[in-house]
Design a protein around this motif. Structure first.
Motif, short mmCIF file in Angstrom:
data_model
loop_
_atom_site.label_atom_id
_atom_site.label_comp_id
_atom_site.label_asym_id
_atom_site.label_seq_id
_atom_site.Cartn_x
_atom_site.Cartn_y
_atom_site.Cartn_z
N GLU A 103 19.34 19.74 3.67
CA GLU A 103 20.32 18.81 4.24
C GLU A 103 19.64 17.77 5.13
OE1 GLU A 103 23.92 16.95 4.82
OE2 GLU A 103 23.40 18.50 3.35
N LEU A 104 18.67 18.21 5.94
CA LEU A 104 17.92 17.27 6.77
C LEU A 104 17.26 16.21 5.89
CD1 LEU A 104 16.39 16.23 9.31
CD2 LEU A 104 14.67 17.98 8.83
N ARG A 136 13.77 16.20 12.71
CA ARG A 136 14.11 14.84 12.27
C ARG A 136 13.17 13.82 12.92
NH1 ARG A 136 18.62 13.39 9.79
NH2 ARG A 136 19.65 15.31 10.44
N ARG A 177 12.74 28.27 19.60
CA ARG A 177 13.57 27.81 20.70
C ARG A 177 13.87 26.31 20.65
NH1 ARG A 177 8.71 28.84 23.16
NH2 ARG A 177 7.74 27.12 24.27
N ASN A 178 13.16 25.58 19.79
CA ASN A 178 13.38 24.13 19.68
C ASN A 178 14.12 23.74 18.40
OD1 ASN A 178 12.05 22.83 22.06
ND2 ASN A 178 10.38 24.11 21.34
N ARG A 179 14.52 24.71 17.60
CA ARG A 179 15.24 24.38 16.38
C ARG A 179 16.62 23.83 16.72
NH1 ARG A 179 12.96 29.36 13.37
NH2 ARG A 179 10.94 28.47 12.85
N ARG A 180 17.10 22.99 15.81
CA ARG A 180 18.41 22.36 15.94
C ARG A 180 18.49 21.44 17.16
NH1 ARG A 180 21.09 23.62 11.85
NH2 ARG A 180 23.05 22.80 12.57
N SER A 181 17.33 20.90 17.56
CA SER A 181 17.27 20.00 18.71
C SER A 181 17.00 18.55 18.30
CB SER A 181 16.15 20.45 19.65
OG SER A 181 14.89 20.29 19.01
N GLY A 182 16.82 18.32 17.00
CA GLY A 182 16.48 16.98 16.53
C GLY A 182 14.99 16.75 16.39
N ALA A 199 19.57 24.26 5.19
CA ALA A 199 19.46 23.44 6.41
C ALA A 199 18.36 22.40 6.26
CB ALA A 199 19.21 24.32 7.62
N ASN A 206 16.90 27.24 1.33
CA ASN A 206 16.83 26.63 2.66
C ASN A 206 17.74 25.40 2.71
OD1 ASN A 206 16.17 25.64 5.17
ND2 ASN A 206 13.96 25.93 4.91
N THR A 229 19.81 13.81 4.24
CA THR A 229 20.41 12.84 5.17
C THR A 229 19.40 11.79 5.62
OG1 THR A 229 19.99 14.22 7.13
CG2 THR A 229 22.14 14.48 6.02
#
Length: 162
Positions: free
Chosen positions: A124-125, A93, A85-90, A121, A119, A128
């Protein structure tokens, strides 16, 4: 290239070293996050002086963790996982920047990690955030069809703690 990291501030996020009593929550995140999860005994072995076992908390609840092994002057990121539920929330990072900053403060020269070739995603993290591809490990990860290769990534850190 050396990358310097500054703290990512947030009122509702806290990163701290994990304790034994955090393991049930770690195991729940691990089991839901991976097809081939680590066991409790593997996580228990991470409470060692040469490891850093970080958790990221949102409003006091564990939302993810990272396991880093210090070997000579390298920090090896062994596992990082954020709850569904907390994925793609920053948060990944945020946690990654924290562990890189801490590795630099602790005098490490670089952070190394492996990531599944599938993987995109996660890769890419890392890219970047300044990581660079330095190799490949054939058959490194278990997969439903046998084994999967890993990309090996590296980030030089300043070691100055700034």
């Amino acid at each position: 290239m050396s990358v310097s990291y500054r703290a990512v501030e947030s009122l509702d996020r806290e990163v701290r070293l994990l304790r034994d009593q955090d393991l049930p929550d770690v195991l729940e995140i691990e089991r839901t996050g991976y097809s081939f999860p680590w066991t409790e005994s593997v996580f228990r072995d991470c409470f060692r002086p040469d490891y850093r076992f970080w958790g990221v908390f949102v409003v006091g609840e564990l939302a993810g963790y990272a396991v880093v092994a210090y070997m000579a002057d390298d920090a090896h990121l062994l596992n990082i996982c954020i709850s569904g539920r907390n994925r793609r929330s920053g948060l990944a990072r945020h946690l990654l920047r924290h562990l890189v900053r801490e590795a630099a403060t602790d005098g490490m020269v670089q952070v190394l990690l492996e990531v599944r070739v599938s993987n995109q995603a996660a890769a890419e993290l890392y890219l970047t955030e300044g990581f660079a591809d330095i190799g490949r490990r054939p058959g490194y990860y278990p997969s439903s069809s046998g084994r999967e290769d890993a990309r090996v990534l590296s980030l030089k850190v300043s070691g100055t703690g700034d």
